[in-house]
Design a protein around this motif. Structure first.
Motif, short mmCIF file in Angstrom:
data_model
loop_
_atom_site.label_atom_id
_atom_site.label_comp_id
_atom_site.label_asym_id
_atom_site.label_seq_id
_atom_site.Cartn_x
_atom_site.Cartn_y
_atom_site.Cartn_z
N VAL A 44 0.88 -1.17 0.00
CA VAL A 44 0.00 0.00 0.00
C VAL A 44 0.92 1.22 0.00
CG1 VAL A 44 -1.96 1.12 1.11
CG2 VAL A 44 -1.63 -1.32 1.41
N PRO A 45 1.39 1.64 -1.17
CA PRO A 45 2.39 2.72 -1.23
C PRO A 45 1.93 4.01 -0.59
CG PRO A 45 2.17 1.61 -3.35
CD PRO A 45 1.06 1.11 -2.50
N SER A 46 0.63 4.33 -0.72
CA SER A 46 0.13 5.59 -0.16
C SER A 46 0.27 5.64 1.35
CB SER A 46 -1.33 5.80 -0.56
OG SER A 46 -2.14 4.74 -0.06
N MET A 47 0.30 4.47 2.01
CA MET A 47 0.44 4.41 3.46
C MET A 47 1.82 3.92 3.88
SD MET A 47 -3.29 2.82 4.51
CE MET A 47 -2.97 3.06 6.27
N GLU A 48 2.75 3.87 2.89
CA GLU A 48 4.12 3.43 3.15
C GLU A 48 4.16 2.03 3.77
OE1 GLU A 48 6.12 6.35 5.47
OE2 GLU A 48 5.91 7.94 3.99
N ILE A 49 3.28 1.16 3.28
CA ILE A 49 3.24 -0.23 3.74
C ILE A 49 3.80 -1.12 2.64
CG2 ILE A 49 1.76 -2.13 4.47
CD1 ILE A 49 -0.18 -0.10 5.60
N ARG A 50 4.81 -1.90 3.01
CA ARG A 50 5.44 -2.81 2.08
C ARG A 50 5.22 -4.26 2.52
NH1 ARG A 50 9.39 -1.85 -1.36
NH2 ARG A 50 10.61 -3.64 -0.64
N LEU A 51 5.07 -5.14 1.54
CA LEU A 51 5.05 -6.56 1.81
C LEU A 51 6.50 -7.03 1.70
CD1 LEU A 51 3.21 -8.92 2.50
CD2 LEU A 51 2.99 -9.39 0.06
N SER A 52 7.22 -6.85 2.79
CA SER A 52 8.66 -7.11 2.78
C SER A 52 8.99 -8.20 3.78
CB SER A 52 9.44 -5.83 3.13
OG SER A 52 8.93 -5.24 4.31
N PHE A 53 10.02 -8.96 3.45
CA PHE A 53 10.42 -10.10 4.26
C PHE A 53 11.90 -10.01 4.60
CE2 PHE A 53 6.90 -11.46 1.55
CZ PHE A 53 5.99 -11.86 2.52
N LEU A 54 12.21 -10.31 5.85
CA LEU A 54 13.57 -10.25 6.37
C LEU A 54 14.00 -11.65 6.76
CD1 LEU A 54 16.09 -8.79 7.56
CD2 LEU A 54 14.76 -8.51 9.68
N ILE A 55 15.07 -12.13 6.15
CA ILE A 55 15.62 -13.44 6.48
C ILE A 55 16.95 -13.23 7.18
CG2 ILE A 55 16.40 -15.67 5.60
CD1 ILE A 55 14.57 -15.32 3.24
N ASP A 56 16.95 -13.43 8.50
CA ASP A 56 18.17 -13.39 9.29
C ASP A 56 18.22 -14.65 10.14
OD1 ASP A 56 16.25 -12.90 11.18
OD2 ASP A 56 17.09 -11.02 11.91
N GLY A 57 19.09 -14.66 11.12
CA GLY A 57 19.26 -15.87 11.91
C GLY A 57 18.00 -16.29 12.64
N LEU A 58 17.25 -15.32 13.20
CA LEU A 58 16.05 -15.65 13.96
C LEU A 58 14.94 -16.15 13.05
CD1 LEU A 58 14.60 -15.67 16.71
CD2 LEU A 58 13.89 -13.31 16.24
N SER A 59 14.64 -15.40 11.99
CA SER A 59 13.55 -15.80 11.09
C SER A 59 13.88 -17.08 10.35
CB SER A 59 13.25 -14.67 10.10
OG SER A 59 14.39 -14.35 9.34
N LEU A 60 15.16 -17.30 9.99
CA LEU A 60 15.51 -18.53 9.29
C LEU A 60 15.38 -19.74 10.21
CD1 LEU A 60 16.57 -19.91 6.76
CD2 LEU A 60 18.90 -19.45 7.55
N THR A 61 15.79 -19.59 11.47
CA THR A 61 15.62 -20.70 12.42
C THR A 61 14.15 -21.06 12.56
OG1 THR A 61 17.61 -20.07 13.64
CG2 THR A 61 16.00 -21.42 14.80
N PHE A 62 13.32 -20.06 12.75
CA PHE A 62 11.88 -20.33 12.85
C PHE A 62 11.34 -20.91 11.55
CE2 PHE A 62 11.65 -17.94 16.78
CZ PHE A 62 10.55 -18.49 17.41
N GLY A 63 11.79 -20.38 10.41
CA GLY A 63 11.31 -20.88 9.13
C GLY A 63 11.64 -22.34 8.92
#
Length: 759
Positions: A44-63
């Motif tokens: 939703v660009p008008s509200m500065e909302i991005r569908l963005s994903f961060l893959i780091d150590g914590l998220s990868l472990t959970f994933g």
């Protein structure tokens, strides 16, 4: 015909998480090197909302845990539920939950994270209540939905505050602004709201009671949602926000006290249970409390210990849930007192359960021993609350040793009773999962370099907020205080296991004597809410139109009056109000008298027809005001509406009985309310016209009306072009109202029933 192994739905349910798990493997090397991977697009660009994903150590472990354990659980469910007529629906709900959980742990945007958070809430509600014919399942599902959903609303408020404080909703930016957020004036409200969401999701005391009740769900659901994934969503949130919200006194004491109390309290409740699934449910609460406790402690050693225990618990708890599901599937019971000597009948299941239980008990050389050692070490190194942290973990570890014996040693060892003589091993699709997970607990203990490099170290760096933390896992190096505590844990736990029946009886008497019971209290809370709703409905939804209007305008008057009073705006507005009369001419005063006479006649007449006609006079007066101030199109609309209203009401009244107005006693109150509302609205309007009006929107429409919409009548262009959908909705409402009015006017009175006809 019966569905065998789940059919296409079964294979899809296994292949999807397996493919996701393989896809995650490509990120192990870069994340282990300390890198972060960002993937995203504008949502939703008008509200500065991005569908963005961060893959780091914590998220990868959970994933990896979510997808890997998910593949084993779905394989298990192909035999556990494969012949169930609603199995495709189960697969749909389970995969929906998996998507929600993966989105939750990978989201780099707070708003997207909340959306996925609520996806897990809704899908877990559907999974817990999968057996919709069971009143227990429906109650448990609703309880989980209301508690976690309420926490989710609090979390949303906290996210909005945090996004405003940080100036961004991107987590990758917020995580670098810890000092600014902790110094912000809204830090404490943000912290409270975030913890409300995390504590309800991860069932921290006093919100703990929903998780054991959720065991009404099928065993694959319990193994997946309530041991390895969903209930750890709150833990994930606390771990993720540690670099931003952690490191303060409120954070430390809130997490350390709540986590420590939940750890011991849940452990005591676990060893009291006779249903092995309930034993595992309460030990899950213990693990969630321990993770919360050490995330709150916040030191590098504490974070490292928490990340080790995160992996340890996910492996052994999912395996144990799947194990007891096989036992229940083959014997028809989970009651520990009725199970005995199953090792001879179910050797593979016994091996899988034993591997997981040994890791749960913290016995070397399993990964659970490493996890327990590092928990002890981190607790002993704390400068503040070291005794509390170490003591709670020691008590919980002793009771976990006892619970491990209750879950596996008791049902599998000893002589097989005659009632279980026909028991046999479960199908391979069911014991593969617990055997793999139990084997990983042993493998990670013997070769601790693997989880250290690929899972624990990157996760620790992400939670602690620095790659400078040294992560070095080992099975045994020296005799120290932590090792001695482990030996004492084994000894005390073994003694307690031998005395388990007496301890269970003692705990039962203590708990029964306790007047505070949370689960029955939940029912009383719901009953109270229902009673409040019924009272409120009787008060507000009385069916009397006058009461509806009075309540509406009283609320409006209170809201406007309190706002004006608290903003201290009454004095300047009175002066402005007096100044506005200077520009009025005779024409203005004449219209004002015209409208006032119409209003007074409406209030004092005893004829409905006269009252409607008088309201039309007021409307015509308003139309004259529009004409005087150069708004002829609005005036025409007003005249049409007033004329149509008078005509329609007059026609409708021809169908109504000839009744006189009998509300004279209410008129003084109605008149006073009208005067108050009118005065407040007048004051607000004067305030608006006296201040400088922001013309940015007006200027935009004036400039864009012709080049973008090819219209010179700005009002028309706004209605049919810039506000097209809104106008379409309004037209639809008018059409529906007109059709309803036509149906009412066209209706005929029912005729008399002829003699001899049935009613």
């Amino acid at each position: 015909m019966p569905r065998v192994y789940g059919g296409p739905a079964g294979w899809i349910s296994v292949l999807v998480p397996a493919a996701i798990f393989v896809w995650f493997l490509q990120f192990l090397a870069p994340v282990a090197a300390g890198e972060q991977v960002l993937i995203g697009t504008d949502w939703v660009p008008s509200m500065e909302i991005r569908l963005s994903f961060l893959i780091d150590g914590l998220s990868l472990t959970f994933g990896l845990l979510i997808s890997g354990i998910g593949a084993l659980v779905t394989l298990y469910s192909t035999r556990y539920l494969g012949n169930h007529p609603e199995y495709p629906r189960f697969v749909l709900f389970l995969l929906l939950f998996m998507v929600g959980m993966l989105g939750l742990v990978l989201s780099d945007n707070l708003i997207a994270l909340f959306v996925f958070w609520e996806v897990t809430t809704i899908s877990s509600y559907l999974l817990i209540g999968f057996d919709s014919d069971s009143a227990k399942s429906r109650r448990s599902a609703l309880q989980a939905l209301l508690l976690t959903g309420t926490g989710g609303l609090a979390l949303l408020a906290g996210m909005i505050l945090l996004g405003n404080a940080a100036g961004s909703f991107e987590l990758s930016e917020i995580l670098t602004m810890g000092d600014e957020i902790r110094a912000h004036e809204h830090y404490v409200p943000i912290l409270i709201l975030f913890l409300a969401g995390a504590f309800t999701k991860s069932a921290q005391f006093p919100f703990h009671f929903w998780l054991p009740n959720a065991m009404a769900a099928p065993t694959p659901v319990s193994a997946y949602l309530h041991s390895a994934t969903m209930v750890k969503a709150g833990v994930y949130l606390m771990a993720r926000m540690n670099p931003t919200l952690g490191g303060t006194e409120p954070w430390f004491w809130a997490l350390v006290v709540a986590g420590g109390f939940t750890t011991v309290f849940a452990s005591l409740l676990a060893v009291r249970q006779t249903d092995i699934k309930q034993v595992l449910a309460y030990t899950t609460l213990m693990a969630l409390g321990a993770l919360t406790l050490f995330i709150g402690a916040g030191t590098s050693s504490a974070i490292k210990a928490a990340m080790i225990f995160l992996v340890v618990h996910s492996l052994y708890k999912a395996a144990l849930f799947l194990m007891i599901g096989i036992v229940d599937h083959e014997t028809g019971t989970r009651e520990v007192d009725r199970l005995r000597g199953l090792a001879r009948k179910m050797p593979v299941t016994f091996v899988a359960g034993a591997l997981a239980a040994i890791s749960m008990a913290g016995i070397p050389p399993f990964f659970g021993f490493i996890g327990k050692e590092f928990l002890y070490k981190a607790g002993l190194e704390l400068e503040v609350a070291s005794l509390w942290v170490t003591g709670t973990i020691f008590a919980a570890s002793v009771l976990m040793f006892m619970a491990a014996g209750i879950s596996v040693a008791r049902p599998f060892l000893g002589r097989t009773p005659e009632a279980l003589a026909a028991t046999h091993e479960g199908p391979a699709a069911m014991w593969v999962g617990p055997l793999v997970l139990g084997g990983l607990s042993l493998w990670f203990g013997l070769f601790s370099d693997l989880p250290e490099q690929w899972l624990v170290a990157p996760a620790t760096w992400a939670v602690y907020g620095s790659t400078a933390v040294e992560v070095d896992l080992y099975l045994f190096r020296e005799v120290n205080a932590a090792f001695i505590l482990s030996l004492v844990t084994f000894a005390v736990g073994f003694v307690l296991y031998l005395a388990r029946d007496r301890i269970r009886a003692l705990l039962s008497r203590i708990i029964e004597a306790n007047p505070i019971k949370f689960d029955p209290g939940w029912d009383r809370v719901l009953d109270g809410l229902k009673a409040l709703a019924e009272w409120q409905t009787r008060l507000l939804q009385s069916g009397v139109l006058q009461r509806y209007m009075v309540i509406t305008f009283v609320t409006l008057a209170i809201g406007m009056g309190v706002t004006i009073w608290t903003k201290d705006a009454l004095g300047p507005l009175v002066l402005d109000l007096a100044a506005t009369f200077d520009g009025l001419v005779f024409m203005h005063w004449a219209v004002l008298v015209f409208i006032t006479c119409g209003a007074l006649l409406t209030a004092y007449t005893s004829s409905r027809m006269t009252a409607v006609a008088s309201l039309g006079v007021v409307g015509i007066g308003v139309a004259l005001i529009f004409i005087m101030f150069s708004a002829p199109d609005v005036a025409i609309t007003q005249l049409l509406v007033e004329t149509l209203t008078v005509v329609l009401v007059a026609v409708a009244m021809l169908k109504l009985p000839n009744l006189k107005l009998r509300n004279e006693e209410r008129r003084p109150g109605h008149a006073a309310l009208s005067l108050v509302v009118g005065a407040l609205v007048t004051v607000v309007i004067v305030a608006v016209v006296q201040d400088d009006i922001d013309r940015r929107i007006t200027d935009y429409f004036e400039i864009a009306s012709w080049p973008e919409a090819y219209g010179r009548n700005i009002v028309n262009v706004i209605l049919v072009d810039f506000r097209a959908l809104d106008t379409f909705g309004e037209i639809a409402v008018v059409v529906i109202a007109a059709l309803a009015a036509y149906a009412l006017l066209r209706g005929k009175r029912p005729g008399r029933v002829k003699r001899g006809e049935d009613d």
